[in-house]
Design a protein around this motif. Structure first.
Motif, mmCIF file in Angstrom:
data_model
loop_
_atom_site.group_PDB
_atom_site.id
_atom_site.type_symbol
_atom_site.label_atom_id
_atom_site.label_comp_id
_atom_site.label_asym_id
_atom_site.label_seq_id
_atom_site.Cartn_x
_atom_site.Cartn_y
_atom_site.Cartn_z
ATOM 1 N N GLU A 264 56.982 3.869 18.016
ATOM 2 C CA GLU A 264 57.913 3.588 19.111
ATOM 3 C C GLU A 264 59.349 3.567 18.596
ATOM 4 O O GLU A 264 59.593 3.381 17.408
ATOM 5 C CB GLU A 264 57.577 2.240 19.768
ATOM 6 C CG GLU A 264 56.203 2.202 20.418
ATOM 7 C CD GLU A 264 55.882 0.825 21.004
ATOM 8 O OE1 GLU A 264 55.189 0.783 22.043
ATOM 9 O OE2 GLU A 264 56.321 -0.191 20.422
ATOM 10 N N ALA A 266 63.410 2.025 19.456
ATOM 11 C CA ALA A 266 64.154 0.999 20.190
ATOM 12 C C ALA A 266 65.597 0.970 19.711
ATOM 13 O O ALA A 266 65.898 1.274 18.552
ATOM 14 C CB ALA A 266 63.513 -0.373 19.988
ATOM 15 N N GLY A 289 64.288 -0.108 25.085
ATOM 16 C CA GLY A 289 62.983 0.156 24.507
ATOM 17 C C GLY A 289 62.206 -1.130 24.266
ATOM 18 O O GLY A 289 62.538 -2.172 24.820
ATOM 19 N N PRO A 290 61.166 -1.083 23.435
ATOM 20 C CA PRO A 290 60.724 0.137 22.730
ATOM 21 C C PRO A 290 60.025 1.129 23.653
ATOM 22 O O PRO A 290 59.370 0.729 24.605
ATOM 23 C CB PRO A 290 59.765 -0.412 21.664
ATOM 24 C CG PRO A 290 59.252 -1.692 22.241
ATOM 25 C CD PRO A 290 60.367 -2.263 23.043
#
Length: 299
Positions: A264, A266, A289-290
């Motif tokens: 992920e 972010a 985000g993430p």
């Protein structure tokens, strides 16, 4: 004159490839502009937040990637001046490097790092007054123009570079820009007058550079691209053009960066906050985000 497209194409072609997977952890900062800790050093205001963040990422096993303009080598003629002002930062970066968790890219303000001989001469060692001899700092380090993070399972690619390739003046004529900064804009900056050639201080120039990079991303199948240079954080929705910007470390009261972890991405901020009892402490704030990287599909 070489176009921004050709400069970005070349950076992509020559980029260093780093394989990663969902267990990998990266933090990306750029535009630290580390200086001499004087009144003109924009990094000095945020050095405590930056150092605290760096210690956190080191303890948590992150790999640190700096997307250019880490050192302010337009205003300052030698790395030694900067090293002595922020020695604690470089000794921590040294620990990242010893553990194969440090990757540096050059930007326009540290374009001298494009020359491996300059890097070898200035960054390999430092003089330690305690031992009275040269000690290793970043021996055999190679500072690249770009990096491709390539996921070993999905084969998804993330293109990382400073972004000054879309800024023809500060890429092609960076030596002229450096000269003007040293003789003109540095003394004026102390008086509060900004350099109008800097995209971070010129909104029209900033938008023009962003537009050129976005056009290039579109022409390259919406390749996830993460840059700095303009100092403006960008975090797109998966359906939009995959143009990210990690911001900078010279905002008035905070630093911003990008984390990649668990597959992920972010956008985060570190800042000094006041607690209810009046104590100051450095805190991490999640801005965006993430988001799962796989959601950013190429076209």
């Amino acid at each position: 004159m070489i176009s921004s497209k050709k400069r970005l194409d070349r950076a992509l072609k020559e980029a260093k490839i780093i394989n990663f997977d969902d267990r990998s952890k990266f933090v990306l900062f750029s535009d630290c502009h580390r200086g001499d800790n004087s009144f003109a050093d924009d990094f000095a205001n945020n050095q405590n937040a930056y150092f605290h963040a760096l210690k956190h990422y080191y303890a948590e096993g992150f790999t640190y990637i700096e997307l250019g303009d880490g050192d302010e080598l337009w205003e300052h003629r030698t790395f030694k001046t900067i090293f002595e002002a922020h020695k604690h930062v470089y000794l921590l970066l040294k620990e990242f490097y010893k553990n194969n968790r440090l990757h540096l890219l050059f930007g326009n303000h540290d374009m001298v790092y494009k020359d491996p001989n300059y890097v070898k001469k200035h960054l390999s060692t430092y003089f330690d007054p305690i031992t009275g001899k040269e000690e290793p700092l970043f021996p055999d380090i190679k500072i690249n123009e770009a990096i491709i993070l390539k996921h070993s399972e999905t084969q998804q690619a993330l293109f990382l570079t400073h972004g000054h390739q879309a800024d023809w003046w500060n890429y092609t004529f960076w030596k002229w820009s450096r000269f003007l900064v040293r003789v003109l804009w540095k003394p004026l900056n102390v008086m509060g007058i900004s350099n109008p050639t800097s995209p971070a201080k010129n909104r029209l120039e900033l938008m023009r550079i962003e537009r050129l990079i976005k056009n290039w991303i579109t022409q390259n199948n919406n390749l996830i691209t993460i840059v700095g240079h303009t100092h403006r954080p960008r975090f797109p929705e998966p359906k939009d053009i995959s143009f990210f910007n990690d911001g900078s470390c010279v905002f008035p009261r905070s630093i911003t960066g990008i984390e990649i972890e668990n597959g992920e991405i972010a956008l985060i901020k570190w800042q000094i906050a006041t607690t209810d009892d009046g104590t100051l402490r450095v805190v991490r704030v999640l801005l965006e985000g993430p988001r799962k990287l796989i959601d950013y599909q190429t076209k």
